[in-house]
Write an enzyme that holds these catalytic residues in place. Structure first.
Site, short mmCIF file in Angstrom:
data_model
loop_
_atom_site.label_atom_id
_atom_site.label_comp_id
_atom_site.label_asym_id
_atom_site.label_seq_id
_atom_site.Cartn_x
_atom_site.Cartn_y
_atom_site.Cartn_z
N ARG A 29 0.82 -1.22 0.00
CA ARG A 29 0.00 0.00 0.00
C ARG A 29 0.85 1.27 0.00
O ARG A 29 0.38 2.35 0.31
CB ARG A 29 -0.97 -0.01 1.19
CG ARG A 29 -1.89 -1.23 1.13
CD ARG A 29 -3.05 -1.16 2.10
NE ARG A 29 -3.81 -2.40 2.08
CZ ARG A 29 -4.74 -2.73 1.18
NH1 ARG A 29 -5.01 -1.90 0.19
NH2 ARG A 29 -5.38 -3.89 1.25
N HIS A 72 3.37 -10.93 -5.35
CA HIS A 72 2.30 -10.07 -5.88
C HIS A 72 2.76 -8.63 -5.78
O HIS A 72 3.37 -8.23 -4.79
CB HIS A 72 1.03 -10.27 -5.04
CG HIS A 72 -0.23 -9.80 -5.70
ND1 HIS A 72 -0.41 -8.51 -6.14
CD2 HIS A 72 -1.38 -10.46 -5.98
CE1 HIS A 72 -1.63 -8.39 -6.67
NE2 HIS A 72 -2.23 -9.57 -6.59
N TYR A 103 -0.92 -2.96 -4.83
CA TYR A 103 -2.28 -2.68 -5.29
C TYR A 103 -2.41 -1.28 -5.90
O TYR A 103 -3.41 -0.97 -6.55
CB TYR A 103 -3.26 -2.79 -4.12
CG TYR A 103 -3.43 -4.19 -3.58
CD1 TYR A 103 -3.57 -5.29 -4.43
CD2 TYR A 103 -3.46 -4.41 -2.21
CE1 TYR A 103 -3.74 -6.57 -3.92
CE2 TYR A 103 -3.63 -5.69 -1.69
CZ TYR A 103 -3.77 -6.76 -2.55
OH TYR A 103 -3.93 -8.03 -2.05
N HIS A 159 -2.40 -7.34 -11.03
CA HIS A 159 -3.70 -7.01 -11.61
C HIS A 159 -3.43 -6.11 -12.82
O HIS A 159 -2.65 -5.15 -12.70
CB HIS A 159 -4.58 -6.28 -10.61
CG HIS A 159 -4.90 -7.10 -9.39
ND1 HIS A 159 -5.56 -6.59 -8.30
CD2 HIS A 159 -4.67 -8.40 -9.09
CE1 HIS A 159 -5.72 -7.53 -7.39
NE2 HIS A 159 -5.17 -8.63 -7.84
N GLU A 180 -3.18 -11.40 -13.63
CA GLU A 180 -4.29 -12.02 -12.90
C GLU A 180 -5.63 -11.58 -13.48
O GLU A 180 -5.85 -10.39 -13.70
CB GLU A 180 -4.21 -11.63 -11.42
CG GLU A 180 -5.30 -12.26 -10.57
CD GLU A 180 -5.15 -11.92 -9.10
OE1 GLU A 180 -6.15 -12.09 -8.37
OE2 GLU A 180 -4.05 -11.48 -8.68
N ASP A 201 -7.72 -16.55 -10.87
CA ASP A 201 -8.34 -16.48 -9.54
C ASP A 201 -9.75 -17.04 -9.65
O ASP A 201 -10.57 -16.53 -10.43
CB ASP A 201 -8.36 -15.02 -9.06
CG ASP A 201 -8.88 -14.88 -7.64
OD1 ASP A 201 -10.03 -15.30 -7.38
OD2 ASP A 201 -8.17 -14.33 -6.78
N HIS A 231 -12.57 -14.54 -8.69
CA HIS A 231 -12.71 -13.51 -9.73
C HIS A 231 -13.37 -14.08 -10.98
O HIS A 231 -14.25 -13.45 -11.56
CB HIS A 231 -11.34 -12.95 -10.11
CG HIS A 231 -10.63 -12.25 -8.99
ND1 HIS A 231 -9.34 -11.77 -9.12
CD2 HIS A 231 -11.01 -11.96 -7.73
CE1 HIS A 231 -8.97 -11.20 -7.98
NE2 HIS A 231 -9.96 -11.32 -7.11
N HIS A 252 -5.01 -18.61 -7.98
CA HIS A 252 -5.46 -18.11 -6.69
C HIS A 252 -6.74 -18.86 -6.38
O HIS A 252 -7.74 -18.70 -7.09
CB HIS A 252 -5.72 -16.61 -6.74
CG HIS A 252 -4.49 -15.77 -6.68
ND1 HIS A 252 -4.50 -14.42 -6.91
CD2 HIS A 252 -3.19 -16.10 -6.42
CE1 HIS A 252 -3.27 -13.94 -6.79
NE2 HIS A 252 -2.46 -14.95 -6.50
N ASP A 284 -15.67 -8.51 -6.08
CA ASP A 284 -14.51 -9.27 -5.62
C ASP A 284 -14.57 -9.42 -4.10
O ASP A 284 -14.10 -8.55 -3.36
CB ASP A 284 -13.24 -8.53 -6.05
CG ASP A 284 -11.97 -9.23 -5.59
OD1 ASP A 284 -12.06 -10.34 -5.05
OD2 ASP A 284 -10.88 -8.64 -5.77
N HIS A 321 -13.68 -12.56 -1.50
CA HIS A 321 -13.26 -13.94 -1.30
C HIS A 321 -13.95 -14.54 -0.07
O HIS A 321 -14.29 -13.85 0.87
CB HIS A 321 -11.74 -14.01 -1.07
CG HIS A 321 -10.94 -13.51 -2.23
ND1 HIS A 321 -9.56 -13.50 -2.22
CD2 HIS A 321 -11.31 -13.00 -3.43
CE1 HIS A 321 -9.12 -13.01 -3.36
NE2 HIS A 321 -10.16 -12.69 -4.11
N GLU A 356 -6.05 -17.20 -0.89
CA GLU A 356 -6.17 -15.82 -0.41
C GLU A 356 -7.49 -15.69 0.36
O GLU A 356 -8.16 -14.66 0.31
CB GLU A 356 -6.17 -14.83 -1.57
CG GLU A 356 -4.90 -14.81 -2.39
CD GLU A 356 -5.03 -13.88 -3.57
OE1 GLU A 356 -4.09 -13.14 -3.83
OE2 GLU A 356 -6.09 -13.89 -4.23
#
Length: 287
Positions: free
Chosen positions: A41, A73, A76, A113, A149, A183, A186, A220, A233, A235, A265
């Site tokens: 982040r 990964h 974001y 992403h 992804e 994923d 997703h 994922h 999205d 999970h 995840e």
């Protein structure tokens, strides 16, 4: 007799240093794992020290984690399809830094992403910017594959249709260094009905026809709190959402997903060890 070759893990914490990620993965009985190589982040991070790199590699070797089954990964914050030149450059700089960190750690892949058009440019323009971003980065790095992804299609995110991903790959110059992470949450909320028998078969046939099965590099593995085609999205833990136990039983027995990292995840981290054991217990059970 066919022997399953499944490499299952979770996206574990690297708090306190990247060298702690393999230790955390070992504690949950994983033989694969994912991690952030920096704070996901924040735009910038201190360079990895030689001690961190050495200890990461040493800990991976100690617990028998091979680079092929480790799936870092990226941040974001990165949007490789941004319409504003300054923001696009900022994302490209950050993405290059992430790839170089993977290089230093001896890793083979970086999962990301694809990006968002933010309703400011056309889908085609956004996808082309993403391809260009990948090309720029691959030309400045070695040995690390850029793994795209699929998304749920929330907001203005691209990559929720196989056609989007295929279009990105089409303009990537070095196709030996681009791949896809699918994923399951997703894909399902994007509209791919992987729960029903016919939909499951059709999804993977379409993936092969539109993208190419050879590009599938990682999974994922997540259940979904939201229904088919909702484009949201969220999970869920294994077997508790709309995908259900039978899907995971079928998935884990599918040889398509041998010899690649399968990464949980799911939201309740305290269940990861049990979920890995649960998935392994399904091996050999036909659904």
């Amino acid at each position: 007799m066919y022997q399953q070759q499944k490499f299952i893990g979770a996206h574990v914490s690297a708090s306190g240093g990247v060298e702690n990620a393999p230790l955390n993965a070992a504690q949950i009985g994983a033989n694969a794992f994912a991690l952030f190589t920096k704070n996901q982040r924040q735009w910038y991070a201190k360079p990895l020290t030689s001690k961190e790199v050495t200890n990461f590699i040493k800990n991976c070797e100690q617990y028998n984690f091979k680079p092929e089954y480790i799936l870092p990964h990226d941040s974001y914050l990165i949007n490789l399809g941004h319409h504003i030149p300054e923001n696009l450059e900022k994302s490209r700089t950050a993405f290059l830094d992430e790839m170089k960190r993977c290089e230093l750690l001896g890793l083979k892949m970086l999962n990301f992403h694809p990006g968002s058009h933010l309703n400011m440019i056309t889908l085609d323009d956004c996808l082309r910017k993403i391809s260009d971003s990948i090309n720029i980065t691959l030309n400045k790095t070695n040995g690390v594959t850029a793994v795209i992804e699929n998304t749920a299609g929330q907001g203005s995110n691209v990559g929720f249709k196989f056609e989007h991903i295929a279009q990105i790959i089409n303009y990537v110059e070095d196709k030996t260094r681009v791949g896809v992470c699918f994923d399951t949450c997703h894909g399902f909320t994007a509209g791919y009905n992987i729960v029903e028998n016919e939909g499951y078969m059709q999804t993977w046939e379409e993936f092969d026809k539109i993208i190419g099965a050879n590009y599938l590099k990682a999974i994922h593995l997540n259940d979904s709190k939201k229904p088919l085609g909702s484009r949201v999205d969220r999970h869920d833990n294994i077997g508790l959402g709309f995908l259900g136990v039978d899907f995971f039983c079928r998935f884990i027995n599918d040889p398509r997903f041998d010899n690649m990292p399968i990464i949980l995840e799911t939201p309740d981290e305290s269940k990861w060890k049990d979920e890995i054991e649960q998935l392994r217990s399904y091996i050999g059970i036909e659904k």
